[in-house]
Design a protein around this motif. Structure first.
Motif, PDB file in Angstrom:
ATOM      1  N   ALA A  24       0.837  -1.207   0.000  1.00 49.01           N
ATOM      2  CA  ALA A  24       0.000   0.000   0.000  1.00 49.01           C
ATOM      3  C   ALA A  24       0.870   1.253   0.000  1.00 49.01           C
ATOM      4  CB  ALA A  24      -0.924  -0.006   1.215  1.00 49.01           C
ATOM      5  N   ALA A  25       1.937   1.246   0.804  1.00 51.03           N
ATOM      6  CA  ALA A  25       2.841   2.396   0.850  1.00 51.03           C
ATOM      7  C   ALA A  25       3.573   2.563  -0.475  1.00 51.03           C
ATOM      8  CB  ALA A  25       3.841   2.232   1.991  1.00 51.03           C
ATOM      9  N   ALA A  26       3.973   1.440  -1.085  1.00 60.48           N
ATOM     10  CA  ALA A  26       4.619   1.506  -2.398  1.00 60.48           C
ATOM     11  C   ALA A  26       3.660   2.056  -3.443  1.00 60.48           C
ATOM     12  CB  ALA A  26       5.108   0.116  -2.816  1.00 60.48           C
ATOM     13  N   GLY A  27       2.394   1.647  -3.362  1.00 62.70           N
ATOM     14  CA  GLY A  27       1.404   2.163  -4.293  1.00 62.70           C
ATOM     15  C   GLY A  27       1.194   3.657  -4.153  1.00 62.70           C
ATOM     16  N   ALA A  28       1.166   4.148  -2.908  1.00 58.80           N
ATOM     17  CA  ALA A  28       1.024   5.585  -2.689  1.00 58.80           C
ATOM     18  C   ALA A  28       2.209   6.338  -3.271  1.00 58.80           C
ATOM     19  CB  ALA A  28       0.888   5.873  -1.193  1.00 58.80           C
ATOM     20  N   ALA A  29       3.424   5.810  -3.075  1.00 58.22           N
ATOM     21  CA  ALA A  29       4.614   6.453  -3.633  1.00 58.22           C
ATOM     22  C   ALA A  29       4.601   6.422  -5.152  1.00 58.22           C
ATOM     23  CB  ALA A  29       5.876   5.780  -3.092  1.00 58.22           C
ATOM     24  N   ALA A  30       4.141   5.308  -5.737  1.00 59.71           N
ATOM     25  CA  ALA A  30       4.064   5.218  -7.199  1.00 59.71           C
ATOM     26  C   ALA A  30       3.063   6.224  -7.756  1.00 59.71           C
ATOM     27  CB  ALA A  30       3.684   3.798  -7.608  1.00 59.71           C
ATOM     28  N   LEU A  31       1.942   6.401  -7.065  1.00 59.77           N
ATOM     29  CA  LEU A  31       0.974   7.422  -7.484  1.00 59.77           C
ATOM     30  C   LEU A  31       1.585   8.815  -7.407  1.00 59.77           C
ATOM     31  CD1 LEU A  31      -2.382   6.187  -5.888  1.00 59.77           C
ATOM     32  CD2 LEU A  31      -1.826   6.344  -8.317  1.00 59.77           C
ATOM     33  N   ALA A  32       2.414   9.046  -6.374  1.00 61.01           N
ATOM     34  CA  ALA A  32       3.103  10.336  -6.274  1.00 61.01           C
ATOM     35  C   ALA A  32       4.031  10.551  -7.469  1.00 61.01           C
ATOM     36  CB  ALA A  32       3.884  10.422  -4.964  1.00 61.01           C
ATOM     37  N   CYS A  33       4.671   9.491  -7.938  1.00 58.45           N
ATOM     38  CA  CYS A  33       5.495   9.586  -9.156  1.00 58.45           C
ATOM     39  C   CYS A  33       4.650  10.029 -10.346  1.00 58.45           C
ATOM     40  CB  CYS A  33       6.139   8.235  -9.474  1.00 58.45           C
ATOM     41  SG  CYS A  33       7.499   7.760  -8.398  1.00 58.45           S
ATOM     42  N   ALA A  34       3.489   9.406 -10.480  1.00 60.30           N
ATOM     43  CA  ALA A  34       2.606   9.747 -11.596  1.00 60.30           C
ATOM     44  C   ALA A  34       2.144  11.196 -11.497  1.00 60.30           C
ATOM     45  CB  ALA A  34       1.406   8.807 -11.614  1.00 60.30           C
TER      46      ALA A  34
END
Length: 466
Positions: free
Chosen positions: A427-437
């Motif tokens: 979940a934390a990795a997904g939030a960071a990936a969304l921040a990249c986007a």
């Protein structure tokens, strides 16, 4: 500093454990509510003045529980401590007003990193102070350092000449404070109350209703608490969205790492570290944040803060994905937490620079305060999600009995399962990936606009006093 001692407070104050959790909740609430208010006042009446006000709140709030030793005083004191979070956005806006343009990125990066440095040092320091002089020491020590900083700010830091005029938006402040209080109450207490309970749903509904009233009011008022026209510009809006995502990802690191390290070593995924030892394991991450702040400033000066945000969020995402696989030793867990902290330092340094590229100079503090507010909402959401995962996915005695001769003690029956940590890491990795986007969607500053080089656009309003 309160977090490691939290299990002791029910005994110290004679209250239930869920009541003692208010020592954390009240600080989150006042930080979220107070930051936009203090930041807006900083733009209006002076940034140095509001730095001193924030420090005075922190000193008073730190001393009050130590002097009174009652639970009510501890809750009030912790609430006052929350106002000190505004030091970061107000301080960054002061850096912009006084430093040469070439130094703003580096100074902003270092000041942003202090959030992580302080958190990492506080965890083991609290245990050491508690063992040496008792629980009152975790309040006396911040009070003493806060008092020193209050004097130092008064003597050393110059006041900013940049001011905005008009009256303070008291009604808008009241509406926003009520909405934020209701929203964060629902997020932080929803797990205890039940996410579908009438109380939780009513609190969410109250937050939404107040925001529905607040938004059109802020668009009509002459001197709004939050300039929604500025805040809805694409660069500012996307940066604030990234702030919430990064706040979620960052806070999960702190919550998960210390809990995983403290699980009993009789579990396959536990290491049996003490509270103090688990706290010491966070220090490398805090030190890495300080060491990498010049690197983030280098990226910002060479490639712009948008690239800095993308790089930092990408480091966080990759680090979390690695942590789902490399969790078999203390060294790997500490290393994974350190790389998440490095990514956090890089992202945190970029967001104030992105904000300052896109807002008038007279709104720097309030715009950065709103960005900090979104980060607080992200951290509160992370706390709720992590707590829900760790309580929903547990190890039962039957699950462990097959691997242990002689059965399993009952105390191990409801501890977080390995899958709970992995799910939280994903979940934390997904939030960071969304921040990249989100970072990729942030437009580059227009030619001639204000950026890291300190140019000021024509719509900046400087007060006559300046």
């Amino acid at each position: 500093m309160v977090v490691p001692i939290l299990p002791e407070f029910p005994t110290i104050f004679g209250v239930r454990a869920d009541d003692a959790s208010w020592l954390i909740t009240i600080t989150l609430l006042t930080a979220a509510v107070g930051t936009p208010l203090i930041s807006r006042l900083a733009d209006m009446v002076g940034k140095k003045r509001m730095l001193q006000v924030s420090l005075a709140f922190m000193v008073t709030g730190s001393a009050l529980p130590a002097v009174s030793a009652s639970f009510a005083a501890a809750v009030v004191g912790r609430g006052l401590q929350g106002f000190a979070i505004a030091l970061i956005p107000v301080g960054i806006s002061l850096l912009r007003d006084h430093l040469p343009a070439r130094k703003v990125a580096g100074a902003t990066a270092l000041m942003s990193a202090t959030l992580g440095i302080g958190s990492a040092l506080a965890l083991p320091l609290a245990g050491m102070i508690d063992a040496a002089i008792g629980w009152q020491g975790i309040f006396w020590v911040p009070a003493a350092f806060g008092a020193i900083m209050l004097v130092a700010v008064r003597i050393v830091v110059p006041e900013s000449p940049v001011r905005t005029g008009g009256r303070f938006d008291w009604f808008g402040a009241l509406l926003l404070s009520g909405a934020l209080t209701a929203l964060l109450m629902a997020i932080t207490k929803g797990g205890a109350w039940g996410w579908s309970s009438p109380g939780t749903l009513a609190t969410f509904a109250l937050a939404a209703a107040l925001l529905v009233v607040w938004i059109p009011f802020e668009r009509r008022v002459t001197n709004p608490l939050v300039d929604l026209r500025t805040s809805t510009r694409r660069p500012v809006l996307l940066t604030n969205a990234a702030s919430a995502l990064v706040g979620f990802s960052m806070y999960a690191n702190m919550l998960l790492t210390t809990q995983q390290l403290q699980l009993p070593d009789s579990l396959a995924h536990g290491f049996g570290l003490s509270v103090m030892a688990a706290g010491f394991a966070m220090i490398p991450g805090g030190m890495a944040m300080a060491l990498f702040s010049p690197f983030s400033a280098y990226i910002t000066n060479r490639r712009g803060p948008r690239t800095t945000l993308f790089v930092g969020a990408a480091v966080m995402a990759v680090a979390y994905l690695a942590r789902t696989q490399l969790d078999h030793s203390v060294a790997f867990i500490v290393l994974g937490a350190m790389f998440v902290s490095i990514g956090t330092a890089i992202t945190y340094s970029s967001m104030p620079m992105l904000i300052m590229e896109s807002v008038p100079r007279t709104e720097t503090a309030s715009a950065n305060g709103l960005n900090s507010l979104l980060r607080s909402i992200g951290t509160s959401t992370a706390s709720a999600v992590v707590a829900a995962l760790l309580t929903a996915m547990t190890v039962t005695a039957a699950d462990l009995a097959a691997g242990q001769a002689g059965g399993v003690p009952g105390s191990l029956a409801h501890l977080p399962a390995p899958g709970a940590f992995d799910t939280a890491y994903y979940a934390a990795a997904g939030a960071a990936a969304l921040a990249c986007a989100v970072a990729l969607l942030i437009p580059k500053p227009a030619r001639g606009g204000r950026g890291a080089q300190g140019r000021t656009p024509h719509h900046d309003r400087i007060s006559p006093e300046a």
